[in-house]
Scaffold this motif. Structure first.
Motif, PDB file in Angstrom:
ATOM      1  N   VAL A   2       9.851 -19.679 -35.927  1.00  0.00           N
ATOM      2  CA  VAL A   2       8.487 -19.823 -36.393  1.00  0.00           C
ATOM      3  C   VAL A   2       7.640 -18.740 -35.743  1.00  0.00           C
ATOM      4  O   VAL A   2       7.461 -18.736 -34.531  1.00  0.00           O
ATOM      5  N   HIS A   3       7.172 -17.767 -36.530  1.00  0.00           N
ATOM      6  CA  HIS A   3       6.303 -16.698 -36.044  1.00  0.00           C
ATOM      7  C   HIS A   3       6.904 -15.994 -34.833  1.00  0.00           C
ATOM      8  O   HIS A   3       6.245 -15.801 -33.813  1.00  0.00           O
ATOM      9  N   GLY A   4       8.171 -15.624 -34.903  1.00  0.00           N
ATOM     10  CA  GLY A   4       8.810 -14.893 -33.825  1.00  0.00           C
ATOM     11  C   GLY A   4       9.244 -15.738 -32.648  1.00  0.00           C
ATOM     12  O   GLY A   4       9.713 -15.217 -31.656  1.00  0.00           O
ATOM     13  N   ARG A   5       9.088 -17.045 -32.737  1.00  0.00           N
ATOM     14  CA  ARG A   5       9.500 -17.946 -31.665  1.00  0.00           C
ATOM     15  C   ARG A   5      10.493 -18.962 -32.229  1.00  0.00           C
ATOM     16  O   ARG A   5      10.545 -19.201 -33.425  1.00  0.00           O
ATOM     17  N   CYS A   6      11.223 -19.556 -31.331  1.00  0.00           N
ATOM     18  CA  CYS A   6      12.170 -20.590 -31.749  1.00  0.00           C
ATOM     19  C   CYS A   6      11.411 -21.867 -32.108  1.00  0.00           C
ATOM     20  O   CYS A   6      10.344 -22.148 -31.556  1.00  0.00           O
TER      21      CYS A   6
END
Length: 147
Positions: A2-6
């Protein structure tokens, strides 16, 4: 991701592992519940062994023809449960009711993930614990059936 994050509960390289406090069930990371949930899962698996032992006992008494047909009917039914559980391992967008149904059916495949051992025991690599638990299943079954 999600948006570059897990997503919540995922971590590690390419978000491919579950964070502490989460366990893997199929391809999803699920938050660990209380230790009572793990106990309930173990009881469900032991209940499956008890049903298998009862059916085995029922099929080994009586006339010879009844034994043959009874065990065949058991195997057909058990195979149907295993095949239905395999559908749940497909990474599809199942509705929550269907996913719960498939997870419950996975006991027919002796799914160690249902017990969520990484929630109860602190180990470095949960795969190793699940591997040894899976390898010990025939011994547990033998001990259970011999009682």
């Amino acid at each position: 991701r999600v948006h570059g994050r897990c997503a919540v509960g995922y971590g590690g390289r390419l978000c491919g592992s579950c964070l502490p406090g989460y366990y893997r069930l199929g391809v999803r990371c699920i938050r660990c519940a209380s230790s009572l949930a793990a106990l309930a899962a173990v009881l469900v698996i032991l209940g499956g062994f008890a049903v298998a032992a009862l059916l085995l006992w029922l099929n080994t008494r009586g006339e010879e023809n009844l034994k043959l047909y009874g065990s065949a009917a058991f195997m057909i039914g058990f195979n149907a449960l295993q095949i239905a559980a395999i559908f749940g391992s497909l990474n599809l967008n199942w509705p929550p009711v269907a996913r719960t149904f498939f997870n419950a059916l996975s006991f027919a495949n002796f799914n160690i993930e249902l017990t969520s051992p990484e929630c109860s025991v602190s180990v470095g690599n949960p795969f190793v614990l699940k591997f040894f638990m899976t390898m010990a299943l025939p011994l547990f079954g033998l001990v259970f059936l011999s009682i």
